[in-house]
Motif scaffolding. Structure first.
Motif, PDB file in Angstrom:
ATOM      1  N   PHE A  45      12.649   8.360  11.306  1.00 50.46           N
ATOM      2  CA  PHE A  45      12.000   9.478  10.624  1.00 50.46           C
ATOM      3  C   PHE A  45      13.004  10.596  10.458  1.00 50.46           C
ATOM      4  O   PHE A  45      13.713  10.946  11.404  1.00 50.46           O
ATOM      5  N   LEU A  64       3.821  13.810  15.135  1.00 53.21           N
ATOM      6  CA  LEU A  64       4.440  12.503  14.948  1.00 53.21           C
ATOM      7  C   LEU A  64       4.774  11.876  16.298  1.00 53.21           C
ATOM      8  O   LEU A  64       4.532  10.690  16.528  1.00 53.21           O
ATOM      9  N   ILE A  90      -0.470   4.938   7.846  1.00 53.92           N
ATOM     10  CA  ILE A  90      -0.519   6.286   8.421  1.00 53.92           C
ATOM     11  C   ILE A  90      -1.928   6.829   8.407  1.00 53.92           C
ATOM     12  O   ILE A  90      -2.379   7.450   9.383  1.00 53.92           O
TER      13      ILE A  90
END
Length: 92
Positions: A45, A64, A90
């Motif tokens: 990420f 996250l 997600i």
């Protein structure tokens, strides 16, 4: 490297932008980042935030990080093949 846990690498940079951006990368074979558990890193990420909004990326990073601690959230991310599949994984 900003954060490593399990098979996850989270990298963060602060840049001059007008909004927070998030980028996802997947390595099916994994990349050796000398992680604490000795396992290859598969999920990556990149969080990029405007310099004037220093806390915006931290809030996103905290959320996250909590989600990535959940196996049921991580597992589908390792199987995505398209952007649509990523967004579905997600959202679920």
């Amino acid at each position: 490297m900003g954060h490593q846990r399990h098979d996850i690498g989270v990298v963060r940079r602060i840049e001059s932008l007008d909004r927070v951006l998030a980028v996802f990368g997947l390595s099916r074979g994994g990349v050796d980042f000398d992680s604490l558990d000795g396992q290859p890193t598969h999920l990556f990420f990149l969080l990029v935030a405007p310099g004037r909004e220093g806390s915006a990326h931290l809030l996103l990073l905290a959320r996250l990080s909590r989600l990535l601690g959940i196996d049921a959230f991580r597992a589908p991310l390792r199987e995505v093949g398209t952007t649509d599949e990523l967004f579905r994984a997600i959202e679920e």
